[in-house]
Design a protein around this motif. Structure first.
Motif, PDB file in Angstrom:
ATOM      1  N   VAL A  79     -25.206  50.564   0.827  1.00 12.47           N
ATOM      2  CA  VAL A  79     -24.604  50.401  -0.590  1.00 12.47           C
ATOM      3  C   VAL A  79     -23.167  50.653  -0.358  1.00 12.47           C
ATOM      4  O   VAL A  79     -22.472  51.207   0.707  1.00 12.47           O
ATOM      5  N   SER A  81     -19.839  51.771  -1.958  1.00  9.26           N
ATOM      6  CA  SER A  81     -19.349  52.410  -3.122  1.00  9.26           C
ATOM      7  C   SER A  81     -17.890  52.054  -3.489  1.00  9.26           C
ATOM      8  O   SER A  81     -16.903  51.745  -2.707  1.00  9.26           O
ATOM      9  N   SER A  98     -21.457  42.180  -0.459  1.00  9.99           N
ATOM     10  CA  SER A  98     -22.644  42.630  -1.145  1.00  9.99           C
ATOM     11  C   SER A  98     -23.679  41.437  -1.241  1.00  9.99           C
ATOM     12  O   SER A  98     -24.612  41.734  -0.708  1.00  9.99           O
ATOM     13  N   PRO A 104     -26.268  46.628  -3.084  1.00 11.81           N
ATOM     14  CA  PRO A 104     -25.578  46.766  -4.204  1.00 11.81           C
ATOM     15  C   PRO A 104     -24.316  47.351  -4.074  1.00 11.81           C
ATOM     16  O   PRO A 104     -23.672  47.870  -3.140  1.00 11.81           O
ATOM     17  N   GLU A 106     -21.743  50.036  -6.119  1.00 11.12           N
ATOM     18  CA  GLU A 106     -22.095  51.233  -6.934  1.00 11.12           C
ATOM     19  C   GLU A 106     -20.672  51.755  -7.195  1.00 11.12           C
ATOM     20  O   GLU A 106     -19.989  52.137  -6.383  1.00 11.12           O
ATOM     21  N   HIS A 121     -17.353  48.126 -13.643  1.00 10.99           N
ATOM     22  CA  HIS A 121     -18.473  47.181 -13.588  1.00 10.99           C
ATOM     23  C   HIS A 121     -18.205  45.991 -13.969  1.00 10.99           C
ATOM     24  O   HIS A 121     -18.508  44.936 -13.300  1.00 10.99           O
ATOM     25  N   GLN A 131     -24.687  42.533  -8.701  1.00 12.63           N
ATOM     26  CA  GLN A 131     -25.362  43.668  -9.012  1.00 12.63           C
ATOM     27  C   GLN A 131     -24.279  44.815  -8.784  1.00 12.63           C
ATOM     28  O   GLN A 131     -23.836  45.009  -7.888  1.00 12.63           O
ATOM     29  N   LEU A 133     -24.116  48.894  -9.769  1.00 19.01           N
ATOM     30  CA  LEU A 133     -24.968  49.971 -10.314  1.00 19.01           C
ATOM     31  C   LEU A 133     -23.760  50.879 -10.738  1.00 19.01           C
ATOM     32  O   LEU A 133     -22.476  51.255 -10.356  1.00 19.01           O
ATOM     33  N   GLU A 136     -26.310  57.800 -12.673  1.00 15.41           N
ATOM     34  CA  GLU A 136     -27.266  58.221 -13.420  1.00 15.41           C
ATOM     35  C   GLU A 136     -27.214  59.736 -13.755  1.00 15.41           C
ATOM     36  O   GLU A 136     -27.444  60.460 -12.401  1.00 15.41           O
ATOM     37  N   ASN A 152     -26.635  56.409  -8.595  1.00 15.46           N
ATOM     38  CA  ASN A 152     -27.872  55.637  -9.050  1.00 15.46           C
ATOM     39  C   ASN A 152     -29.073  55.654  -7.981  1.00 15.46           C
ATOM     40  O   ASN A 152     -28.923  55.823  -6.913  1.00 15.46           O
ATOM     41  N   ARG A 154     -31.312  53.561  -7.464  1.00 16.36           N
ATOM     42  CA  ARG A 154     -31.759  52.401  -6.634  1.00 16.36           C
ATOM     43  C   ARG A 154     -30.531  52.064  -5.650  1.00 16.36           C
ATOM     44  O   ARG A 154     -30.632  51.278  -4.853  1.00 16.36           O
ATOM     45  N   GLY A 155     -29.521  52.895  -5.876  1.00 12.82           N
ATOM     46  CA  GLY A 155     -28.300  52.672  -4.820  1.00 12.82           C
ATOM     47  C   GLY A 155     -28.159  54.020  -3.884  1.00 12.82           C
ATOM     48  O   GLY A 155     -28.879  54.208  -3.056  1.00 12.82           O
TER      49      GLY A 155
END
Ligand code: ATP
Ligand code: MG
Length: 258
Positions: A79, A81, A98, A104, A106, A121, A131, A133, A136, A152, A154-155
């Motif tokens: 990932v 960042s 990416s 992804p 993030e 973003h 993508q 992210l 969350e 995230n 998924r990240g």
């Protein structure tokens, strides 16, 4: 961001042209609500080291870039960042990396604000990212303090290798403690981030990222054993020592000048 968009006119032959254009991207990033004011100070600290290193990619950085590309390619869930400085300095390259790694981007900020996260973003998407992210509230890295512990699902939460360029030492240490491998870019080989990361690229992000994209692209077709061998022969301790020696040599030479 083009020179025109960043509201500056820097003569083509100005000796610090690249450095001034880079600054202009960051100040424009502040105006657009992408970069934080503190980000400008962090960049200034980096510039001082870059000045001493001759504003060029040294051999130790090129070797770290090669190893970083290999580590990204053997990772199960890499990932990337992104903070406010990296977003304005190298958005296209972040998108390209990416894409190559199928990894992804993030957003994760030291000075967190939802508004700035969304701006980053959108900025990345407008520079070709597919993508991006956002943190969350329900996914937390317990080893981290502050708002940055929100990630995230998924990240970063599922990542095994994480790229954190221009990072604060606390977060780097926490990510390593969580069992993840960390790749960073940091012009200061003495920073806590540089000393804690698994792979430290001591170079300016504006030079290092295009090279990293290039090496990741080139190594993507190599076999797993080639990548493993590359990683086995890489020693981050040597990178840091060589970078520190390079800095000390410059300072020493300046001190003994007539
Ligand atoms: P640490 O927290 O790791 O001890 P620090 O507190 O000195 O480091 P931070 O502000 O937390 O520094 O992180 C920013 C780091 O990024 C600094 O080490 C700075 O030298 C580096 N840096 C800033 N701009 C760039 C750049 N354009 N390219 C590479 N490194 C940079
Ligand atoms: Mg710090």
């Amino acid at each position: 961001m083009t020179e025109q968009e960043s509201h500056v006119e820097i003569p083509q032959n100005h000796p610090r042209r690249v450095s001034l254009l880079t600054r202009a991207k960051l100040t424009e990033g502040v105006r657009q609500g992408i970069t934080s004011l503190d980000g400008l100070l962090a960049h200034g600290r980096g510039e001082a080291f870059d000045y001493l290193l001759g504003e060029r990619t040294r051999d130790f950085a090129a070797r770290a870039i090669e190893a970083a590309a290999a580590l990204f390619l053997v990772a199960k869930r890499p990932v990337i960042s992104v903070n406010g400085n990296t977003a304005v300095l190298v958005p296209q390259e972040l998108a390209a990396l990416s894409e190559i790694l199928d990894s992804p981007l993030e957003v994760n900020l030291f000075h967190a604000s939802r508004e700035r996260e969304v701006r980053i973003h959108d900025h990345l998407l407008s520079h070709g990212a597919r993508q991006v992210l956002l943190p969350e509230r329900e996914f937390v890295l317990p080893s981290l303090q502050s708002n940055r512990r929100f990630v995230n699902g998924r990240g970063i939460y599922q990542s095994d290798v994480i790229f954190v360029p221009l990072e604060d030492g606390d977060r780097c240490e926490a990510l390593i403690q969580s069992g993840r491998k960390v790749i960073t870019i940091d012009l200061n080989p003495l920073s806590r981030t540089a000393r804690t990361a698994s792979i430290t690229i001591v170079d300016n992000i504006v030079r290092a990222l295009p090279l990293l994209v290039d090496r990741a692209q080139a190594l993507a077709s190599e076999s797993r054993s080639t990548l493993d061998n590359l990683l086995k022969s890489y020693d981050n301790g040597s990178t840091l020592r060589e970078a520190e020696i390079a800095l000390r040599e410059v300072v020493h030479a300046a001190g003994s000048a007539p």
